[in-house]
Design a protein around this motif. Structure first.
Motif, mmCIF file in Angstrom:
data_model
loop_
_atom_site.group_PDB
_atom_site.id
_atom_site.type_symbol
_atom_site.label_atom_id
_atom_site.label_comp_id
_atom_site.label_asym_id
_atom_site.label_seq_id
_atom_site.Cartn_x
_atom_site.Cartn_y
_atom_site.Cartn_z
ATOM 1 N N ASN A 82 0.834 -1.204 0.000
ATOM 2 C CA ASN A 82 0.000 0.000 0.000
ATOM 3 C C ASN A 82 0.872 1.259 0.000
ATOM 4 O O ASN A 82 0.421 2.332 0.364
ATOM 5 N N THR A 83 2.144 1.108 -0.433
ATOM 6 C CA THR A 83 3.094 2.226 -0.406
ATOM 7 C C THR A 83 3.083 3.011 -1.716
ATOM 8 O O THR A 83 3.217 2.438 -2.799
ATOM 9 N N ILE A 84 2.906 4.309 -1.608
ATOM 10 C CA ILE A 84 3.004 5.224 -2.746
ATOM 11 C C ILE A 84 4.157 6.182 -2.469
ATOM 12 O O ILE A 84 4.223 6.796 -1.401
ATOM 13 N N SER A 117 -5.871 1.977 4.138
ATOM 14 C CA SER A 117 -4.939 3.062 4.419
ATOM 15 C C SER A 117 -3.805 3.060 3.400
ATOM 16 O O SER A 117 -3.434 2.023 2.858
ATOM 17 N N VAL A 118 -3.251 4.234 3.154
ATOM 18 C CA VAL A 118 -2.140 4.396 2.213
ATOM 19 C C VAL A 118 -0.874 4.720 2.995
ATOM 20 O O VAL A 118 -0.890 5.544 3.910
ATOM 21 N N HIS A 119 0.206 4.061 2.637
ATOM 22 C CA HIS A 119 1.513 4.398 3.225
ATOM 23 C C HIS A 119 2.197 5.338 2.234
ATOM 24 O O HIS A 119 2.683 4.900 1.190
ATOM 25 N N LEU A 120 2.203 6.622 2.538
ATOM 26 C CA LEU A 120 2.725 7.645 1.631
ATOM 27 C C LEU A 120 4.108 8.092 2.087
ATOM 28 O O LEU A 120 4.319 8.385 3.264
ATOM 29 N N VAL A 121 5.036 8.129 1.135
ATOM 30 C CA VAL A 121 6.416 8.531 1.437
ATOM 31 C C VAL A 121 6.811 9.678 0.519
ATOM 32 O O VAL A 121 6.736 9.565 -0.705
ATOM 33 N N ASP A 122 7.216 10.797 1.110
ATOM 34 C CA ASP A 122 7.697 11.969 0.369
ATOM 35 C C ASP A 122 9.225 11.958 0.447
ATOM 36 O O ASP A 122 9.805 12.249 1.483
ATOM 37 N N HIS A 159 -4.128 1.708 -7.529
ATOM 38 C CA HIS A 159 -3.023 0.795 -7.212
ATOM 39 C C HIS A 159 -2.927 0.412 -5.734
ATOM 40 O O HIS A 159 -2.119 -0.442 -5.385
ATOM 41 N N VAL A 160 -3.757 1.032 -4.903
ATOM 42 C CA VAL A 160 -3.877 0.621 -3.502
ATOM 43 C C VAL A 160 -5.355 0.374 -3.247
ATOM 44 O O VAL A 160 -6.111 1.286 -2.953
ATOM 45 N N LYS A 161 -5.748 -0.894 -3.379
ATOM 46 C CA LYS A 161 -7.162 -1.229 -3.275
ATOM 47 C C LYS A 161 -7.434 -1.961 -1.973
ATOM 48 O O LYS A 161 -6.578 -2.668 -1.446
ATOM 49 N N PRO A 162 -8.669 -1.828 -1.443
ATOM 50 C CA PRO A 162 -9.040 -2.518 -0.204
ATOM 51 C C PRO A 162 -8.904 -4.039 -0.343
ATOM 52 O O PRO A 162 -9.068 -4.568 -1.414
#
Length: 273
Positions: free
Chosen positions: A70-72, A123-128, A270-273
């Motif tokens: 779930n990482t973007i 939930s989305v794991h977002l990395v900047d 690309h991050v689906k339940p």
């Protein structure tokens, strides 16, 4: 005492009722042992090995499905607006006044636009990831887990930065961790609300032209470029993103105005339940 006697009588009746099943099970067990004795040991071992491998394979497939990433990853040059997008996606605020990140911003959360939605939401794991050239190696720490990459471009200051933008994107698109997993990439043209912003079509075409130049120059330096894992494009053809092994799309956004619908759509694809 009378209750105890009744309980014993019921137990005896149950044992009598189960006796035929016990005899049947003993017969089946005896037949199974006789059958196994007739099978050559090599065939028996082979059958056990096949059963073990099949069980292990099914377990691995189920585990893989259960642990789908779930990482973007948000990346791009410094000043493109990655950190603003991060905060808008997280809590709806642009956090104006943010400075250039020197360490990755990272968090796992439900997208702000989906907080009040009903039903199952993942939930989305977002990395900047910082865009400074010295800090880009940090990107390699997150790419193996990425379900998608959002490559942020400053649509206003695009032309002066086009060569640097294209080179950074070229490096990402030729990484083994991206190519082998076919990680999708969204080129996010940020600050598109500005009057002087370039259109996403213009930005796409200019990057394609610049990558075509990079292909030619890097091939001339070395037939096996050690700084990249894979080459881009098709030999003898002008480069376009449609030639990439992974999907590359382009979208408009404005972090400061909270206009991030196309980015959210990419994430949810690309991050689906």
């Amino acid at each position: 005492m009378e209750g105890m006697e009744q309980w014993k009588d019921q137990l005896e009746q149950l044992k009598i009722q189960l006796e035929p099943w016990k005899i049947q099970l003993e017969q089946w067990l005896h037949q199974a042992i006789e059958y196994l004795d007739q099978i050559p040991p090599i065939q028996l071992y082979a059958a056990i090995a096949v059963l073990f491998i099949s069980t292990l394979l099914l377990f691995s497939i189920r585990l893989f499905k259960r642990t789908k990433s779930n990482t973007i990853v948000l990346t791009g040059l410094s000043g493109s607006g990655k950190t603003v997008l991060f905060y808008v996606l997280r809590d709806g605020s642009s956090h104006q006044g943010t400075v250039t990140s020197m360490e990755p911003n990272e968090g796992t959360f439900v997208l702000n636009s989906e907080i009040n939605k009903k039903g199952k939401i993942k939930s989305v794991h977002l990395v900047d990831v910082p865009g400074h050239s010295r800090l880009r190696p940090k990107l390699d720490e997150f790419l193996p887990q990425a379900a998608g990459i959002v490559f942020v471009v400053d649509a206003v200051e695009f032309l002066p930065s086009c060569p640097s933008v294209s080179e950074y994107l070229y490096d990402i698109l030729t990484k083994a961790s991206v190519v082998k997993k076919k990680i999708p990439v969204l080129i996010c043209c940020n600050k598109s609300d500005k009057v002087t912003a370039h259109t996403k079509e213009f930005i796409r075409k200019q990057i394609e032209k610049e990558i075509e130049k990079l292909r030619a120059s890097r091939s001339a330096i070395s037939a096996a470029d050690i700084s990249n894992d894979f080459t881009l494009g098709v030999s003898g053809e002008v480069f376009s993103f449609t030639q990439c092994r992974n999907a590359v799309t382009v979208a408009d956004a404005s972090g400061l105005k909270g206009e991030v619908a196309q980015v959210e759509q990419f994430i949810r694809e690309h991050v689906k339940p």
